[in-house]
Design a protein around this motif. Structure first.
Motif, mmCIF file in Angstrom:
data_model
loop_
_atom_site.group_PDB
_atom_site.id
_atom_site.type_symbol
_atom_site.label_atom_id
_atom_site.label_comp_id
_atom_site.label_asym_id
_atom_site.label_seq_id
_atom_site.Cartn_x
_atom_site.Cartn_y
_atom_site.Cartn_z
ATOM 1 N N ALA A 188 -14.322 4.872 4.804
ATOM 2 C CA ALA A 188 -13.447 3.694 4.742
ATOM 3 C C ALA A 188 -12.830 3.398 6.105
ATOM 4 N N ARG A 189 -12.393 4.431 6.803
ATOM 5 C CA ARG A 189 -11.787 4.209 8.124
ATOM 6 C C ARG A 189 -12.804 3.670 9.119
ATOM 7 N N LEU A 190 -14.029 4.165 9.046
ATOM 8 C CA LEU A 190 -15.080 3.660 9.932
ATOM 9 C C LEU A 190 -15.363 2.180 9.682
ATOM 10 N N LEU A 191 -15.124 1.737 8.447
ATOM 11 C CA LEU A 191 -15.416 0.351 8.086
ATOM 12 C C LEU A 191 -14.168 -0.529 8.108
ATOM 13 N N GLY A 192 -13.064 0.013 8.628
ATOM 14 C CA GLY A 192 -11.873 -0.802 8.815
ATOM 15 C C GLY A 192 -10.818 -0.691 7.737
ATOM 16 N N GLY A 193 -10.992 0.193 6.763
ATOM 17 C CA GLY A 193 -10.004 0.370 5.705
ATOM 18 C C GLY A 193 -9.211 1.651 5.903
ATOM 19 N N ASN A 194 -8.235 1.868 5.037
ATOM 20 C CA ASN A 194 -7.420 3.079 5.118
ATOM 21 C C ASN A 194 -6.874 3.410 3.727
ATOM 22 N N PRO A 195 -7.550 4.270 2.970
ATOM 23 C CA PRO A 195 -7.069 4.609 1.622
ATOM 24 C C PRO A 195 -5.652 5.155 1.614
ATOM 25 N N ARG A 196 -5.275 5.911 2.645
ATOM 26 C CA ARG A 196 -3.945 6.510 2.670
ATOM 27 C C ARG A 196 -2.844 5.446 2.710
ATOM 28 N N ALA A 197 -3.163 4.262 3.188
ATOM 29 C CA ALA A 197 -2.161 3.192 3.241
ATOM 30 C C ALA A 197 -1.638 2.835 1.857
ATOM 31 N N MET A 198 -2.416 3.131 0.806
ATOM 32 C CA MET A 198 -1.973 2.829 -0.555
ATOM 33 C C MET A 198 -0.656 3.520 -0.887
ATOM 34 N N LEU A 199 -0.407 4.681 -0.303
ATOM 35 C CA LEU A 199 0.767 5.465 -0.651
ATOM 36 C C LEU A 199 2.068 4.844 -0.135
ATOM 37 N N ALA A 200 1.961 3.836 0.724
ATOM 38 C CA ALA A 200 3.157 3.158 1.222
ATOM 39 C C ALA A 200 3.680 2.112 0.248
ATOM 40 N N TYR A 229 -4.486 -2.755 -1.861
ATOM 41 C CA TYR A 229 -5.857 -2.603 -2.365
ATOM 42 C C TYR A 229 -6.743 -3.731 -1.835
ATOM 43 N N ASP A 230 -6.256 -4.961 -1.920
ATOM 44 C CA ASP A 230 -7.043 -6.104 -1.448
ATOM 45 C C ASP A 230 -7.318 -6.019 0.050
ATOM 46 N N ARG A 231 -6.408 -5.400 0.793
ATOM 47 C CA ARG A 231 -6.571 -5.316 2.242
ATOM 48 C C ARG A 231 -7.456 -4.144 2.666
ATOM 49 N N HIS A 232 -7.281 -2.990 2.036
ATOM 50 C CA HIS A 232 -7.899 -1.769 2.543
ATOM 51 C C HIS A 232 -9.105 -1.272 1.733
ATOM 52 N N LEU A 233 -9.187 -1.597 0.447
ATOM 53 C CA LEU A 233 -10.223 -1.002 -0.387
ATOM 54 C C LEU A 233 -11.233 -2.017 -0.921
ATOM 55 N N PHE A 278 -3.116 11.524 -9.915
ATOM 56 C CA PHE A 278 -4.542 11.310 -9.651
ATOM 57 C C PHE A 278 -4.710 10.375 -8.453
ATOM 58 N N ALA A 279 -3.954 9.299 -8.434
ATOM 59 C CA ALA A 279 -4.033 8.364 -7.309
ATOM 60 C C ALA A 279 -3.558 9.021 -6.027
ATOM 61 N N GLN A 280 -2.534 9.866 -6.109
ATOM 62 C CA GLN A 280 -2.046 10.535 -4.911
ATOM 63 C C GLN A 280 -3.093 11.491 -4.352
ATOM 64 N N GLN A 281 -3.851 12.136 -5.223
ATOM 65 C CA GLN A 281 -4.947 12.977 -4.739
ATOM 66 C C GLN A 281 -6.064 12.127 -4.143
ATOM 67 N N ALA A 282 -6.366 10.997 -4.783
ATOM 68 C CA ALA A 282 -7.446 10.143 -4.289
ATOM 69 C C ALA A 282 -7.108 9.519 -2.947
ATOM 70 N N PHE A 283 -5.873 9.049 -2.787
ATOM 71 C CA PHE A 283 -5.507 8.315 -1.581
ATOM 72 C C PHE A 283 -4.791 9.169 -0.540
ATOM 73 N N GLY A 284 -4.152 10.257 -0.967
ATOM 74 C CA GLY A 284 -3.442 11.119 -0.031
ATOM 75 C C GLY A 284 -4.033 12.501 0.114
ATOM 76 N N ARG A 285 -4.975 12.856 -0.752
ATOM 77 C CA ARG A 285 -5.672 14.142 -0.734
ATOM 78 C C ARG A 285 -4.701 15.308 -0.927
ATOM 79 N N ARG A 286 -3.639 15.085 -1.677
ATOM 80 C CA ARG A 286 -2.641 16.121 -1.950
ATOM 81 C C ARG A 286 -1.712 15.612 -3.046
ATOM 82 N N TYR A 287 -0.915 16.522 -3.592
ATOM 83 C CA TYR A 287 0.182 16.123 -4.460
ATOM 84 C C TYR A 287 1.366 15.693 -3.607
ATOM 85 N N GLY A 288 2.248 14.890 -4.189
ATOM 86 C CA GLY A 288 3.432 14.483 -3.483
ATOM 87 C C GLY A 288 4.408 15.643 -3.305
#
Length: 383
Positions: free
Chosen positions: A150-162, A173-177, A239-249
């Motif tokens: 995603a980062r190579l293609l201009g997106g950033n999944p981690r941005a979802m956590l903001a 989601y519309d911007r990054h994914l 689940f979303a935090q693991q998908a987008f942040g690769r960790r628990y909060g």
């Protein structure tokens, strides 16, 4: 290739929502639950519902070793902070020291051999808990690869956590994914069945997903990711935090599986002795159980992998071992009933399928990756 990929640790965290499971199963004291173990998050979370007995089975030896590690840890840990550090953060050197000094002497030889064996990097596998355990295993590495792509293609999944609310989740989601699905490389990759092995999608599931909607596999994956990103408040969805942040909060209010929540530590610790693990196919395990000895069955999505003969053998044993009032839950990759026409009516007609309840529970599942959730009940009252 798929069999080889599934020979080691696959799921550091299970991807079925235990809150939904417990709502469907309505567990009560002394119920005997037979469940596919996977990452054991659900097996241990069920203990928060009632003092039950759980038989956790899995063909994958790494999953059995993970479950037994959690049980041994619960037996030695006296405070929640240590448990949270080990299985919540899972990224501290103190975890390895605690394993060596406290857990290892009380762990069975096979599981100890697994955790003290060397992985591909040459280090003991227990060191994964000093380096971010949830980034490893087949699923963890798949998610990491998705982030890189995603980062190579201009997106950033981690941005979802903001995101602060559902409206901001939709904007991010519309911007990054969402734009990723229009990229030629991504469209090509999802058409290759092997590229999705990291999601735990075998060839049979891939075919079901490809037929589940107008836009085939691409459309199915887009809808599932959109639901994960926009369908639930991310602050409450681990689940979303693991998908987008690769960790628990982090912090006292972090979203966590029930077994990892602070208010449940003493309960899970006290009831963990009622959980047993066995490396086996679930049908073979049931063949060894007495008739009318089980109250609930958790099959995850394993039936998506089975042919008609396998399904018939499984449901023959479920029906033989089920007490009156027993419940069976499972998930399917596609929105399909799966069993009618494949399991003989003489077996399946003994069970009641609750379609409305199943669809309602599927909508509540925060993991958001399955097309169907299914609840079957054996009529009658338990003695």
């Amino acid at each position: 290739m798929f069999t080889r990929a599934f020979s080691g640790l696959v799921y550091p965290q299970i991807w079925e929502d235990p809150v939904v499971d417990m709502a469907a199963l309505a567990l009560k004291a002394d119920d005997h639950v037979v469940a596919i173990a996977s990452g054991s998050c659900n097996v241990l979370s069920y203990l928060t519902a009632a003092p039950i007995r759980v038989s956790a089975v899995d063909l994958n030896g790494a999953h059995i070793a993970l479950g037994r590690l959690k049980l041994a840890a619960l037996g030695r840990m006296t405070d929640y902070s240590t448990f949270r550090r080990f299985f919540g953060a899972a990224d501290r050197r103190e975890n390895v020291a605690f394993y060596d000094g406290e857990i290892a002497p009380h762990l069975d030889a096979v599981s100890r051999g697994y955790w003290e064996g060397r992985g591909l990097g040459g280090r003991r596998r227990i060191n994964l808990f000093a380096n971010g355990f949830y980034r490893y295993g087949l699923l963890g590495r798949f998610i990491g690869t998705g982030h890189l792509l995603a980062r190579l293609l201009g997106g950033n999944p981690r941005a979802m956590l903001a995101a602060r609310d559902l409206a901001e989740q939709r904007q991010l989601y519309d911007r990054h994914l969402a734009p990723m699905f229009e990229r030629r490389l991504v469209r090509w990759l999802v058409r290759q069945p092997a590229s999705l092995y990291g999601l735990g999608i075998p060839p049979a599931q891939y075919k079901a997903l490809a037929a589940d909607g107008e836009d085939g596999i691409l459309g199915a994956l887009r809808l599932r990711l959109e639901r994960l990103a926009c369908g639930f408040d991310l602050k409450d969805n681990y689940f979303a935090q693991q998908a987008f942040g690769r960790r628990y909060g982090e912090g006292a209010d972090a979203a966590l599986p029930p077994y990892l929540q602070p208010q449940n530590f003493e309960t899970v610790k006290a009831r963990a002795g009622a959980v047993g693990y066995r490396q086996s196919a679930i049908t073979a395990f049931l063949e060894d159980q007495p008739a009318k000895s089980c109250d609930a069955y958790v099959l995850l999505d394993a039936q998506d992998w089975m042919n008609d003969a396998d399904l018939t053998a499984l449901w023959s044993q479920i029906t033989r071992t089920a007490k009156p009032g027993a419940r069976v839950i499972f998930r399917t990759a596609a929105d399909e009933r799966l069993l009618p026409g494949r399991v003989p009516a003489a077996i399946l007609d003994q069970w009641r399928y609750d379609e409305a309840r199943s669809r309602d529970l599927c909508r509540q599942d925060r993991s958001a990756i399955y097309g169907g959730f299914h609840l079957y009940t054996l009529p009658g009252q338990a003695a």
